[in-house]
Design a protein around this motif. Structure first.
Motif, PDB file in Angstrom:
ATOM      1  N   GLN A  97      26.718 -14.163  19.704  1.00  0.00           N
ATOM      2  CA  GLN A  97      25.461 -14.922  19.579  1.00  0.00           C
ATOM      3  C   GLN A  97      24.460 -14.518  20.653  1.00  0.00           C
ATOM      4  OE1 GLN A  97      27.183 -18.830  19.526  1.00  0.00           O
ATOM      5  NE2 GLN A  97      26.349 -19.254  17.474  1.00  0.00           N
ATOM      6  N   VAL A  98      24.975 -14.294  21.877  1.00  0.00           N
ATOM      7  CA  VAL A  98      24.094 -13.864  22.964  1.00  0.00           C
ATOM      8  C   VAL A  98      23.451 -12.537  22.595  1.00  0.00           C
ATOM      9  CG1 VAL A  98      23.996 -13.078  25.352  1.00  0.00           C
ATOM     10  CG2 VAL A  98      25.359 -15.087  24.760  1.00  0.00           C
ATOM     11  N   LEU A  99      24.289 -11.636  22.096  1.00  0.00           N
ATOM     12  CA  LEU A  99      23.793 -10.305  21.735  1.00  0.00           C
ATOM     13  C   LEU A  99      22.737 -10.405  20.643  1.00  0.00           C
ATOM     14  CD1 LEU A  99      24.241  -7.203  22.103  1.00  0.00           C
ATOM     15  CD2 LEU A  99      25.759  -7.342  20.134  1.00  0.00           C
ATOM     16  N   SER A 105      28.370 -17.819  21.925  1.00  0.00           N
ATOM     17  CA  SER A 105      29.426 -16.812  21.995  1.00  0.00           C
ATOM     18  C   SER A 105      28.802 -15.478  22.382  1.00  0.00           C
ATOM     19  CB  SER A 105      30.124 -16.695  20.646  1.00  0.00           C
ATOM     20  OG  SER A 105      29.242 -16.095  19.720  1.00  0.00           O
ATOM     21  N   ARG A 106      29.646 -14.496  22.707  1.00  0.00           N
ATOM     22  CA  ARG A 106      29.103 -13.195  23.124  1.00  0.00           C
ATOM     23  C   ARG A 106      28.287 -12.550  22.001  1.00  0.00           C
ATOM     24  NH1 ARG A 106      33.869  -9.951  26.009  1.00  0.00           N
ATOM     25  NH2 ARG A 106      32.373  -8.256  25.808  1.00  0.00           N
ATOM     26  N   THR A 160      19.810 -10.839  23.516  1.00  0.00           N
ATOM     27  CA  THR A 160      19.647  -9.467  24.006  1.00  0.00           C
ATOM     28  C   THR A 160      18.857  -8.605  23.029  1.00  0.00           C
ATOM     29  OG1 THR A 160      21.842  -9.767  24.949  1.00  0.00           O
ATOM     30  CG2 THR A 160      20.908  -7.557  25.043  1.00  0.00           C
ATOM     31  N   ARG A 179      25.128  -2.444  31.168  1.00  0.00           N
ATOM     32  CA  ARG A 179      25.674  -3.726  31.642  1.00  0.00           C
ATOM     33  C   ARG A 179      27.059  -3.675  32.278  1.00  0.00           C
ATOM     34  NH1 ARG A 179      21.347  -5.654  31.916  1.00  0.00           N
ATOM     35  NH2 ARG A 179      20.477  -7.370  30.696  1.00  0.00           N
ATOM     36  N   ARG A 180      27.821  -2.640  32.007  1.00  0.00           N
ATOM     37  CA  ARG A 180      29.213  -2.669  32.461  1.00  0.00           C
ATOM     38  C   ARG A 180      29.484  -1.641  33.541  1.00  0.00           C
ATOM     39  NH1 ARG A 180      32.047  -4.843  28.014  1.00  0.00           N
ATOM     40  NH2 ARG A 180      30.957  -6.820  27.689  1.00  0.00           N
ATOM     41  N   GLU A 223      20.660 -14.044  29.485  1.00  0.00           N
ATOM     42  CA  GLU A 223      21.943 -13.931  28.782  1.00  0.00           C
ATOM     43  C   GLU A 223      22.947 -14.926  29.351  1.00  0.00           C
ATOM     44  OE1 GLU A 223      21.866  -9.224  27.512  1.00  0.00           O
ATOM     45  OE2 GLU A 223      22.509  -9.735  29.534  1.00  0.00           O
ATOM     46  N   HIS A 224      22.954 -15.064  30.705  1.00  0.00           N
ATOM     47  CA  HIS A 224      23.876 -16.016  31.335  1.00  0.00           C
ATOM     48  C   HIS A 224      23.564 -17.435  30.899  1.00  0.00           C
ATOM     49  CE1 HIS A 224      25.620 -12.885  33.546  1.00  0.00           C
ATOM     50  NE2 HIS A 224      24.632 -12.699  34.411  1.00  0.00           N
ATOM     51  N   ALA A 240      24.847 -18.041  27.503  1.00  0.00           N
ATOM     52  CA  ALA A 240      26.305 -18.162  27.495  1.00  0.00           C
ATOM     53  C   ALA A 240      26.722 -19.523  28.050  1.00  0.00           C
ATOM     54  CB  ALA A 240      26.924 -17.030  28.310  1.00  0.00           C
TER      55      ALA A 240
END
Lengths: 261, 225
Positions: free
Chosen positions: B133-135, B130-131, B139, B37-38, B121-122, B125
């Motif tokens: 929570q998304v994970l 929160s990040r 994800t 992802r990064r 994921e977007h 969000a």
């Protein structure tokens, strides 16, 4: 389904981990014996005697070339007893300061023999010069650069003046039992091992025994080393290996047992 | 008669592979996620470094570990003041297996994370998750099958590790001898019957692990495409 699988996998991992941790504390006492590969079968007999005497103390064996074992001892201090096939490797261990108590010099000796696969049509040789013949393109030795059995064999061939002719045919093994296995599997047409190794195998035949006075003097060395077992226990195991019943075990396997200690 | 000499190697192999997988799981999945992802500076360097055990001979890593953990090494007793007890113990086998299976887990996990549609994921969000929570909620559940496959592939690689293991853990029967090193030992002493048994068990375990991972991989593909 997935949840169940995940849970089962985690449970399996955890139980294996628990098993691992518990097995670590399992046997109350064990003594780690690092022994030259050629001593493998004789050590099994000696361990049998020990089990009858002290079943609560487990003897854990690590067999390999004396050179490998000496390096392992130097790197880890994991051994409580070191049984080396030559004095040079014992010297290395001594230099690293790991020796607690040394056994008698010339504890055991051995003899070099030339072996061929049992299926071979070779008959007994009258002279070692047969080795030079072209029908033996591959010669199995324990690694002559480091392993005692290989170093002894090389010394003998050098004394015969045949090393330079044979050097390119050498297939080095990690220890003497590897050299034996290479001849057993007929991967090599001929090999030089100890007479004690040849004696345990049905799949090789001895075609030449190096006369004791012609071969290099083969000297095994034994010492208690500073490992993880209590020193008195290691000493007790050392004494067991030097005891009369143990000497009978070694003699029965074909070792030449030194005078009393 | 043979079973008694095979069973300890079998149990130890499972134990080592399980511990190795547990050890690798978190860092490998995290790195897989990062690479999926990064974009960041030095990313290709990290990728190449993480893949190194795939291309470098295991013996090289065994040698490296041996140098690091020996008594006078940087992680040895003399430097640390205490003994980590890695060399010639089953812990060493775990470490060696973990190192060698790491890249396989990273790569498979990375694909699993890449297969999660970023759109979802977007959306999560933008709906205020929160990040973390998304994970946790989006994800991981979507990547789950692929991640399980990644761990199983790491597990199977650990089952068969030989080169680094034999250097770091040695080949002590009943203590550090695994199926892989046991086969080598059996060959050395010409005990073919034992070698056949050990090889049979290795093949069976390896097959079971890889086959299960294939099953999860197929499910992960059909779930995300």
């Amino acid at each position: 389904m997935l949840e169940r699988f995940l849970r089962a996998a985690v449970a399996l991992c955890l139980s294996l981990f628990a098993l691992a941790c518990s097995s670590e504390k399992g046997p109350p006492a064990s003594v780690q014996v690092f022994a030259a590969a050629s001593l493998r079968d004789a050590c099994g007999d000696v361990a049998e005697l020990w089990r009858e005497r002290r079943p609560e103390v487990e003897l854990v064996f690590n067999f390999g070339s004396s050179a490998t074992l000496a390096q392992q001892i130097e790197a880890t201090r994991a051994a409580d007893l070191f049984l080396s096939a030559d004095t040079a490797q014992m010297e290395l261990v001594r230099k690293s300061g790991a020796i607690a108590l040394e056994g008698p010099a010339r504890w055991l000796s051995n003899q070099l023999v030339v072996v061929v696969p049992a299926s071979s049509s070779e008959v007994e040789w009258s002279a070692p010069s047969e080795l030079l013949h072209a029908r033996f393109p591959r010669l199995a030795l324990a690694n002559p650069a480091s392993v005692p059995a290989g170093k002894y064999a090389k010394a003998w061939l050098e004394a015969q003046g045949s090393w330079s002719a044979l050097e390119s045919r050498v297939v080095p093994g990690v220890d003497v039992r590897a050299a034996l296995a290479a001849v057993e599997n007929a991967a090599c047409e001929v090999g030089i091992v100890y007479s004690t190794d040849a004696a345990i195998s049905q799949r090789v035949r001895v075609v030449y025994r190096v006369p004791l006075e012609q071969g290099p003097r083969i000297e095994y060395a034994i010492a208690a080393t500073s490992g993880k077992a209590p020193a008195p226990l290691a000493r007790e195991v050392l004494e067991h290996f030097l005891s009369a019943p143990a000497r009978v075990c070694f003699a029965r396997r074909g070792f030449l047992v030194g005078e009393g200690h | 008669m043979q079973w008694e000499s095979v069973a300890p190697a079998l149990v130890l192999t499972l134990q080592v592979a399980a511990c190795s997988t547990a050890l690798v799981a978190l860092p490998a999945l995290a790195l897989g996620r990062l690479l999926a992802r990064r974009e960041f500076r030095g990313r290709s360097l990290v990728e190449a470094l993480a893949a190194l055990p795939l291309y470098c001979p295991p013996t090289a890593f065994g040698f490296l570990l041996l140098r690091a953990f020996r008594r006078d090494g940087p992680l040895g007793e003399q430097a640390l003041g205490f003994d980590l007890d890695v060399l010639l113990t089953w812990r060493g086998a775990v470490l060696a297996s973990a190192l060698m299976s790491f890249p396989l887990v990273v790569r498979t996990a990375r694909v699993a994370f890449e297969n999660v549609p970023p759109r979802l994921e977007h959306m999560a969000a933008s709906l205020g998750a929160s990040r973390a929570q998304v994970l946790w909620r989006v994800t991981l559940p979507l990547a789950r099958n692929g991640l399980i496959a990644a761990l199983l592939i790491g597990f199977s690689r650990a089952l068969g590790e030989f080169g680094a293991t034999v250097i770091v853990a040695g080949n002590i029967p009943g203590r550090t001898q695994t199926l892989a090193t046991g086969i080598f030992d059996a060959l050395q002493v010409g005990d073919d019957a034992r070698a056949v048994q050990l090889a049979g068990w290795s093949a069976l375990l390896g097959f079971a692990a890889v086959w299960t991972s294939e099953w999860f991989l197929r499910r992960s593909r059909s779930a995300t495409s």
